[in-house]
Design a protein around this motif. Sequence first.
Motif, PDB file in Angstrom:
ATOM      1  N   SER A  36      -7.741  32.304 -43.080  1.00  0.00           N
ATOM      2  CA  SER A  36      -8.738  32.965 -42.251  1.00  0.00           C
ATOM      3  C   SER A  36      -8.235  33.050 -40.802  1.00  0.00           C
ATOM      4  O   SER A  36      -7.086  32.698 -40.509  1.00  0.00           O
ATOM      5  CB  SER A  36     -10.051  32.191 -42.318  1.00  0.00           C
ATOM      6  OG  SER A  36     -11.067  32.862 -41.596  1.00  0.00           O
ATOM      7  N   LEU A  37      -9.096  33.510 -39.942  1.00  0.00           N
ATOM      8  CA  LEU A  37      -8.737  33.635 -38.528  1.00  0.00           C
ATOM      9  C   LEU A  37      -9.145  32.380 -37.773  1.00  0.00           C
ATOM     10  O   LEU A  37     -10.260  31.876 -37.952  1.00  0.00           O
ATOM     11  CB  LEU A  37      -9.455  34.839 -37.904  1.00  0.00           C
ATOM     12  CG  LEU A  37      -8.852  36.203 -38.192  1.00  0.00           C
ATOM     13  CD1 LEU A  37      -9.217  36.679 -39.585  1.00  0.00           C
ATOM     14  CD2 LEU A  37      -9.314  37.209 -37.152  1.00  0.00           C
ATOM     15  N   THR A  38      -8.246  31.948 -36.907  1.00  0.00           N
ATOM     16  CA  THR A  38      -8.514  30.794 -36.053  1.00  0.00           C
ATOM     17  C   THR A  38      -8.386  31.234 -34.600  1.00  0.00           C
ATOM     18  O   THR A  38      -7.380  31.838 -34.217  1.00  0.00           O
ATOM     19  CB  THR A  38      -7.515  29.662 -36.333  1.00  0.00           C
ATOM     20  OG1 THR A  38      -7.614  29.288 -37.712  1.00  0.00           O
ATOM     21  CG2 THR A  38      -7.813  28.453 -35.459  1.00  0.00           C
ATOM     22  N   LEU A  39      -9.383  30.911 -33.816  1.00  0.00           N
ATOM     23  CA  LEU A  39      -9.359  31.279 -32.406  1.00  0.00           C
ATOM     24  C   LEU A  39      -8.360  30.407 -31.658  1.00  0.00           C
ATOM     25  O   LEU A  39      -8.419  29.175 -31.740  1.00  0.00           O
ATOM     26  CB  LEU A  39     -10.756  31.111 -31.802  1.00  0.00           C
ATOM     27  CG  LEU A  39     -10.918  31.454 -30.328  1.00  0.00           C
ATOM     28  CD1 LEU A  39     -10.625  32.935 -30.080  1.00  0.00           C
ATOM     29  CD2 LEU A  39     -12.322  31.108 -29.836  1.00  0.00           C
ATOM     30  N   ILE A  40      -7.435  31.073 -30.949  1.00  0.00           N
ATOM     31  CA  ILE A  40      -6.478  30.342 -30.110  1.00  0.00           C
ATOM     32  C   ILE A  40      -7.112  30.066 -28.749  1.00  0.00           C
ATOM     33  O   ILE A  40      -7.144  28.931 -28.283  1.00  0.00           O
ATOM     34  CB  ILE A  40      -5.185  31.162 -29.915  1.00  0.00           C
ATOM     35  CG1 ILE A  40      -4.488  31.395 -31.255  1.00  0.00           C
ATOM     36  CG2 ILE A  40      -4.262  30.474 -28.914  1.00  0.00           C
ATOM     37  CD1 ILE A  40      -3.314  32.360 -31.171  1.00  0.00           C
ATOM     38  N   ALA A  41      -7.607  31.136 -28.119  1.00  0.00           N
ATOM     39  CA  ALA A  41      -8.144  30.971 -26.762  1.00  0.00           C
ATOM     40  C   ALA A  41      -8.939  32.195 -26.355  1.00  0.00           C
ATOM     41  O   ALA A  41      -8.795  33.276 -26.924  1.00  0.00           O
ATOM     42  CB  ALA A  41      -7.010  30.742 -25.764  1.00  0.00           C
ATOM     43  N   THR A  42      -9.768  31.991 -25.369  1.00  0.00           N
ATOM     44  CA  THR A  42     -10.471  33.084 -24.693  1.00  0.00           C
ATOM     45  C   THR A  42      -9.698  33.401 -23.425  1.00  0.00           C
ATOM     46  O   THR A  42      -9.420  32.500 -22.611  1.00  0.00           O
ATOM     47  CB  THR A  42     -11.907  32.666 -24.338  1.00  0.00           C
ATOM     48  OG1 THR A  42     -12.584  32.284 -25.537  1.00  0.00           O
ATOM     49  CG2 THR A  42     -12.651  33.802 -23.673  1.00  0.00           C
ATOM     50  N   TRP A  85      -7.876  35.770 -28.366  1.00  0.00           N
ATOM     51  CA  TRP A  85      -6.671  35.805 -29.189  1.00  0.00           C
ATOM     52  C   TRP A  85      -6.875  34.906 -30.411  1.00  0.00           C
ATOM     53  O   TRP A  85      -7.282  33.741 -30.276  1.00  0.00           O
ATOM     54  CB  TRP A  85      -5.459  35.322 -28.401  1.00  0.00           C
ATOM     55  CG  TRP A  85      -4.989  36.310 -27.397  1.00  0.00           C
ATOM     56  CD1 TRP A  85      -5.254  36.333 -26.058  1.00  0.00           C
ATOM     57  CD2 TRP A  85      -4.156  37.450 -27.654  1.00  0.00           C
ATOM     58  NE1 TRP A  85      -4.642  37.403 -25.463  1.00  0.00           N
ATOM     59  CE2 TRP A  85      -3.963  38.105 -26.413  1.00  0.00           C
ATOM     60  CE3 TRP A  85      -3.549  37.961 -28.797  1.00  0.00           C
ATOM     61  CZ2 TRP A  85      -3.194  39.261 -26.298  1.00  0.00           C
ATOM     62  CZ3 TRP A  85      -2.791  39.115 -28.684  1.00  0.00           C
ATOM     63  CH2 TRP A  85      -2.611  39.746 -27.446  1.00  0.00           C
ATOM     64  N   TYR A  86      -6.594  35.487 -31.594  1.00  0.00           N
ATOM     65  CA  TYR A  86      -6.726  34.777 -32.857  1.00  0.00           C
ATOM     66  C   TYR A  86      -5.377  34.702 -33.552  1.00  0.00           C
ATOM     67  O   TYR A  86      -4.507  35.564 -33.366  1.00  0.00           O
ATOM     68  CB  TYR A  86      -7.700  35.501 -33.794  1.00  0.00           C
ATOM     69  CG  TYR A  86      -9.150  35.355 -33.430  1.00  0.00           C
ATOM     70  CD1 TYR A  86      -9.739  36.196 -32.491  1.00  0.00           C
ATOM     71  CD2 TYR A  86      -9.946  34.387 -34.026  1.00  0.00           C
ATOM     72  CE1 TYR A  86     -11.076  36.072 -32.153  1.00  0.00           C
ATOM     73  CE2 TYR A  86     -11.288  34.256 -33.698  1.00  0.00           C
ATOM     74  CZ  TYR A  86     -11.832  35.096 -32.762  1.00  0.00           C
ATOM     75  OH  TYR A  86     -13.164  34.974 -32.424  1.00  0.00           O
ATOM     76  N   ARG A  87      -5.234  33.709 -34.387  1.00  0.00           N
ATOM     77  CA  ARG A  87      -4.085  33.594 -35.276  1.00  0.00           C
ATOM     78  C   ARG A  87      -4.583  33.607 -36.723  1.00  0.00           C
ATOM     79  O   ARG A  87      -5.593  32.971 -37.048  1.00  0.00           O
ATOM     80  CB  ARG A  87      -3.318  32.302 -35.013  1.00  0.00           C
ATOM     81  CG  ARG A  87      -2.087  32.113 -35.877  1.00  0.00           C
ATOM     82  CD  ARG A  87      -1.340  30.854 -35.500  1.00  0.00           C
ATOM     83  NE  ARG A  87      -2.025  29.657 -35.942  1.00  0.00           N
ATOM     84  CZ  ARG A  87      -1.572  28.429 -35.718  1.00  0.00           C
ATOM     85  NH1 ARG A  87      -0.456  28.254 -35.025  1.00  0.00           N
ATOM     86  NH2 ARG A  87      -2.228  27.379 -36.152  1.00  0.00           N
ATOM     87  N   GLN A  88      -3.854  34.323 -37.558  1.00  0.00           N
ATOM     88  CA  GLN A  88      -4.148  34.322 -38.982  1.00  0.00           C
ATOM     89  C   GLN A  88      -2.866  33.991 -39.724  1.00  0.00           C
ATOM     90  O   GLN A  88      -1.963  34.831 -39.836  1.00  0.00           O
ATOM     91  CB  GLN A  88      -4.715  35.671 -39.444  1.00  0.00           C
ATOM     92  CG  GLN A  88      -5.176  35.652 -40.892  1.00  0.00           C
ATOM     93  CD  GLN A  88      -5.787  36.968 -41.346  1.00  0.00           C
ATOM     94  OE1 GLN A  88      -5.491  38.031 -40.806  1.00  0.00           O
ATOM     95  NE2 GLN A  88      -6.655  36.912 -42.348  1.00  0.00           N
ATOM     96  N   GLN A  89      -2.780  32.777 -40.214  1.00  0.00           N
ATOM     97  CA  GLN A  89      -1.619  32.377 -40.985  1.00  0.00           C
ATOM     98  C   GLN A  89      -1.702  32.995 -42.376  1.00  0.00           C
ATOM     99  O   GLN A  89      -2.795  33.367 -42.825  1.00  0.00           O
ATOM    100  CB  GLN A  89      -1.534  30.857 -41.024  1.00  0.00           C
ATOM    101  CG  GLN A  89      -1.245  30.279 -39.636  1.00  0.00           C
ATOM    102  CD  GLN A  89      -1.247  28.778 -39.597  1.00  0.00           C
ATOM    103  OE1 GLN A  89      -2.232  28.127 -39.961  1.00  0.00           O
ATOM    104  NE2 GLN A  89      -0.143  28.203 -39.145  1.00  0.00           N
ATOM    105  N   PRO A  90      -0.546  33.125 -43.048  1.00  0.00           N
ATOM    106  CA  PRO A  90      -0.525  33.830 -44.334  1.00  0.00           C
ATOM    107  C   PRO A  90      -1.578  33.311 -45.309  1.00  0.00           C
ATOM    108  O   PRO A  90      -1.657  32.108 -45.572  1.00  0.00           O
ATOM    109  CB  PRO A  90       0.893  33.569 -44.836  1.00  0.00           C
ATOM    110  CG  PRO A  90       1.706  33.374 -43.594  1.00  0.00           C
ATOM    111  CD  PRO A  90       0.794  32.675 -42.631  1.00  0.00           C
TER     112      PRO A  90
END
Lengths: 116, 112
Positions: free
Chosen positions: A42-48, A34-39
């Motif tokens: 870039s993409l930041t990994l939340i967790a596997t 699961w990734y988060r992309q704030q406005p």
Amino acid sequence: SAVISQKPSRDICQRGTSLTIQCQVDSQVTMMFWYRQQPGQSLTLIATANQGSEATYESGFVIDKFPISRPNLTFSTLTVSNMSPEDSSIYLCSVHDVGGSGNTIYFGEGSWLTVV
Amino acid sequence: ELKVEQNPLFLSMQEGKNYTIYCNYSTTSDRLYWYRQDPGKSLESLFVLLSNGAVKQEGRLMASLDTKARLSTLHITAAVHDLSATYFCAIWIYNQGGKLIFGQGTELSVKP
């Protein structure tokens, strides 16, 4: 190639509420992320998301805020808890089939959350 | 510190011109990915580079990987407007079973 379906695709959420995002894959896959992309970012990994065990969280992300389930090899959920406007982002599910014939890592269409 | 850095972050090109986007990374990796993201869309996989010296081409885009220099390039040949998008590179690292670490993204705008 893997086909990934995410729900919801978009939502407007009230501050303080929680929302669960679902990720369904059309085949069994070894690894789900699961990734988060704030406005504008870039993409930041939340967790596997680990099948049958607790998710592995990245620095800065905690289970109380982002609980994750992975009951089988084709499905996972991410909950964004007690939302604030800072949680307004795109949340992306990603899969990688380590045992498959290729090394491609696929992304779902994303869940676009706006917190008001 | 683990870093994946793209250069430039913003690129405005004229149609027909050539340009290169650079992706430097700070740790050992033998797998590098390039993705394209259109506004309001998710990520589309462009290339997976798996070994030192790997070169892949698709249409006007060509990607290469130098694992010794920890550098990948995405070369655009004779740009067209349809290539306008944000391009991300990402490296695969093997910590805790493996994960992708993304660069900041390069926003490409191709103007007539």
